[in-house]
Motif scaffolding. Structure first.
Motif, PDB file in Angstrom:
ATOM      1  N   LEU A  19       0.825  -1.207   0.000  1.00  0.00           N
ATOM      2  CA  LEU A  19       0.000   0.000   0.000  1.00  0.00           C
ATOM      3  C   LEU A  19       0.860   1.257   0.000  1.00  0.00           C
ATOM      4  O   LEU A  19       0.584   2.218  -0.728  1.00  0.00           O
ATOM      5  CB  LEU A  19      -0.937  -0.014   1.206  1.00  0.00           C
ATOM      6  N   ASN A  20       1.923   1.252   0.797  1.00  0.00           N
ATOM      7  CA  ASN A  20       2.826   2.413   0.849  1.00  0.00           C
ATOM      8  C   ASN A  20       3.475   2.668  -0.508  1.00  0.00           C
ATOM      9  O   ASN A  20       3.547   3.810  -0.978  1.00  0.00           O
ATOM     10  CB  ASN A  20       3.922   2.185   1.897  1.00  0.00           C
ATOM     11  N   ILE A  21       3.950   1.606  -1.144  1.00  0.00           N
ATOM     12  CA  ILE A  21       4.690   1.756  -2.400  1.00  0.00           C
ATOM     13  C   ILE A  21       3.762   2.156  -3.540  1.00  0.00           C
ATOM     14  O   ILE A  21       4.109   2.984  -4.392  1.00  0.00           O
ATOM     15  CB  ILE A  21       5.473   0.468  -2.717  1.00  0.00           C
ATOM     16  N   LEU A  22       2.570   1.573  -3.577  1.00  0.00           N
ATOM     17  CA  LEU A  22       1.598   1.988  -4.599  1.00  0.00           C
ATOM     18  C   LEU A  22       1.332   3.484  -4.517  1.00  0.00           C
ATOM     19  O   LEU A  22       1.250   4.180  -5.540  1.00  0.00           O
ATOM     20  CB  LEU A  22       0.292   1.215  -4.423  1.00  0.00           C
ATOM     21  N   ASP A  31      -9.388   2.715  -7.384  1.00  0.00           N
ATOM     22  CA  ASP A  31     -10.005   2.074  -6.227  1.00  0.00           C
ATOM     23  C   ASP A  31      -9.046   1.017  -5.697  1.00  0.00           C
ATOM     24  O   ASP A  31      -8.504   0.213  -6.478  1.00  0.00           O
ATOM     25  CB  ASP A  31     -11.338   1.435  -6.633  1.00  0.00           C
ATOM     26  N   VAL A  32      -8.805   1.021  -4.389  1.00  0.00           N
ATOM     27  CA  VAL A  32      -7.948   0.029  -3.761  1.00  0.00           C
ATOM     28  C   VAL A  32      -8.723  -0.598  -2.608  1.00  0.00           C
ATOM     29  O   VAL A  32      -9.228   0.102  -1.732  1.00  0.00           O
ATOM     30  CB  VAL A  32      -6.635   0.652  -3.229  1.00  0.00           C
ATOM     31  N   VAL A  33      -8.816  -1.926  -2.624  1.00  0.00           N
ATOM     32  CA  VAL A  33      -9.546  -2.668  -1.602  1.00  0.00           C
ATOM     33  C   VAL A  33      -8.541  -3.443  -0.755  1.00  0.00           C
ATOM     34  O   VAL A  33      -7.678  -4.149  -1.290  1.00  0.00           O
ATOM     35  CB  VAL A  33     -10.547  -3.642  -2.243  1.00  0.00           C
ATOM     36  N   VAL A  45      -6.051   0.359   7.562  1.00  0.00           N
ATOM     37  CA  VAL A  45      -4.673   0.399   7.055  1.00  0.00           C
ATOM     38  C   VAL A  45      -4.529   1.644   6.193  1.00  0.00           C
ATOM     39  O   VAL A  45      -5.487   2.120   5.579  1.00  0.00           O
ATOM     40  CB  VAL A  45      -4.326  -0.864   6.234  1.00  0.00           C
ATOM     41  N   SER A  46      -3.310   2.176   6.161  1.00  0.00           N
ATOM     42  CA  SER A  46      -3.050   3.408   5.412  1.00  0.00           C
ATOM     43  C   SER A  46      -2.705   3.100   3.971  1.00  0.00           C
ATOM     44  O   SER A  46      -1.925   2.178   3.687  1.00  0.00           O
ATOM     45  CB  SER A  46      -1.901   4.186   6.055  1.00  0.00           C
ATOM     46  N   PHE A  47      -3.262   3.877   3.063  1.00  0.00           N
ATOM     47  CA  PHE A  47      -2.862   3.851   1.666  1.00  0.00           C
ATOM     48  C   PHE A  47      -2.008   5.092   1.446  1.00  0.00           C
ATOM     49  O   PHE A  47      -2.462   6.118   0.955  1.00  0.00           O
ATOM     50  CB  PHE A  47      -4.089   3.823   0.768  1.00  0.00           C
ATOM     51  N   GLY A  48      -0.733   5.001   1.837  1.00  0.00           N
ATOM     52  CA  GLY A  48       0.160   6.154   1.818  1.00  0.00           C
ATOM     53  C   GLY A  48      -0.450   7.252   2.680  1.00  0.00           C
ATOM     54  O   GLY A  48      -0.967   6.990   3.767  1.00  0.00           O
ATOM     55  N   GLU A  49      -0.388   8.480   2.206  1.00  0.00           N
ATOM     56  CA  GLU A  49      -1.019   9.597   2.900  1.00  0.00           C
ATOM     57  C   GLU A  49      -2.358   9.951   2.269  1.00  0.00           C
ATOM     58  O   GLU A  49      -3.004  10.924   2.658  1.00  0.00           O
ATOM     59  CB  GLU A  49      -0.091  10.821   2.871  1.00  0.00           C
ATOM     60  N   LYS A  50      -2.772   9.129   1.313  1.00  0.00           N
ATOM     61  CA  LYS A  50      -3.972   9.465   0.546  1.00  0.00           C
ATOM     62  C   LYS A  50      -5.265   9.077   1.253  1.00  0.00           C
ATOM     63  O   LYS A  50      -6.259   9.773   1.166  1.00  0.00           O
ATOM     64  CB  LYS A  50      -3.932   8.771  -0.822  1.00  0.00           C
ATOM     65  N   ALA A  51      -5.247   7.907   1.906  1.00  0.00           N
ATOM     66  CA  ALA A  51      -6.513   7.402   2.414  1.00  0.00           C
ATOM     67  C   ALA A  51      -6.293   6.380   3.513  1.00  0.00           C
ATOM     68  O   ALA A  51      -5.213   5.805   3.644  1.00  0.00           O
ATOM     69  CB  ALA A  51      -7.316   6.777   1.276  1.00  0.00           C
TER      70      ALA A  51
END
Length: 342
Positions: A19-22, A31-33, A45-51
């Motif tokens: 998730l961090n690298i994406l 969309d990321v599930v 869980v964090s999707f970088g700083e985006k979500a």
């Protein structure tokens, strides 16, 4: 518009790194599930700083409409759910050992054998190699192109993160216990890991090797060249993140250290740090969070004909796992293996 992604095993070390690298690399995802076992449903869980993503139940998830599935839940879980995702139409990039030696599943390190990605159509699955294999073949590929490698002798120094969060916690807990004179009881490992090294990773096989050692042999042959002879000794060391490898190579023609250093300095995904002075080399603690494979201690081996020694270090959670998987996905997008994002 971008692609729809599913991250299987999103709460694990590799899943979180995926998730961090994406997010870091701005992968074109609309969309990321995040998926995991029922025990983790509802966790965030964090999707970088985006979500912030809420974890959903893998068992109940319908993969229809997912373009890419990045899977790292363990081999037994992947055996069930990676084919299910592929059947639903997703391209699966699987980070477990389940499909690596399947002849119908490409085993890919983009810097080494990106051409193999085209084989994904046979089963809808691409396998991500073992962490220790990935960093070694990234360094070996340009040398093999220059002077065919006949034999590889490798000893690994693998961090506890390669065995998961519980293993890292055990190293921390044992270290603290020793300092306060408490009793140390191994749980995840067979012996004390703090202030110790353990020459045992994965299960033992009939010939006396461990499965981790077998993986390095078999995967190197599949990715790089089936003619290469490989022997490995894999060791767990008291490090949190970062694998190191001492590698001895035998070529079919002379390749001295000067030529090898020049080749590696130009190689994709490789950084050479090789000064013959105290500290003029790379160690695992310095590569945590970095993408490249680092090579140090390049020197000729006078005990065999056409011999060379290398010290190879990489972040096993990034290039050794999550980053390699994301790079495969990026290569698929670039090579138009996927349908164009709507």
């Amino acid at each position: 518009m971008g692609y729809r992604l599913a991250i299987v095993g999103a709460t694990g070390n590799v899943g979180r790194e995926l998730l961090n690298i994406l997010a870091e690399r701005n992968f074109p995802a609309d969309d990321v599930v995040a998926l995991a076992s029922s025990r983790s449903v509802g966790k965030e869980v964090s999707f970088g700083e985006k979500a912030i993503l809420k974890v959903q139940d893998l068992e109940k998830f319908d993969f229809k409409g997912i373009d890419i599935t990045l899977s790292s839940p363990g081999a037994k879980v992947s055996a069930v759910h990676s084919p299910r995702a592929a059947k639903a139409g997703a391209v699966v990039i699987d980070n477990t050992s389940q499909f690596r030696m399947d002849p119908d599943v490409p085993l890919v390190v983009p810097e080494v054998n990106a051409h193999a990605i085209a084989g994904w159509t046979r089963k809808g699955i691409i396998a991500n190699p073992n962490c220790s294999t990935i960093q070694m073949v990234v360094a070996l590929k340009p040398l093999h192109d220059a002077a065919t490698i006949k034999r590889v002798v490798v000893a690994t120094y693998q961090s506890t993160s390669g065995a998961g969060k519980e293993a890292m916690d055990e190293l921390f807990g044992q270290t603290r216990a020793i300092y306060v004179n408490d009793t140390v009881e191994p749980q995840k490992f067979t012996k004390q890991i703090a202030f110790n090294v353990i020459p045992h990773i994965d299960v033992f096989m009939d010939d006396g090797s461990t499965k981790e050692e077998w993986k390095m042999v078999a995967e190197t042959k599949k990715i790089l060249d089936p003619r290469i002879k490989v022997t490995a000794t894999c060791v767990r060391v008291p490090v949190f993140v970062g694998h190191a490898e001492a590698v001895n190579l035998e070529f079919d023609r002379p390749l001295d250290e000067t030529e090898a250093r020049a080749i590696l300095s130009k190689a994709n995904g490789v950084v050479v740090v090789d000064r013959r002075e105290p500290g003029g080399y790379i160690t695992p603690v310095e590569v945590a969070g970095d993408d490249p494979v680092y090579v140090s201690r390049i020197r000729s081996d006078p005990t065999i004909e056409n011999g060379l020694n290398l010290w190879i270090v990489g972040d096993n959670l990034r290039k050794g796992a999550a980053l390699n998987a994301v790079q495969i996905a990026e290569a698929m997008v670039k090579g138009q293996h996927l349908k164009a994002a709507a």
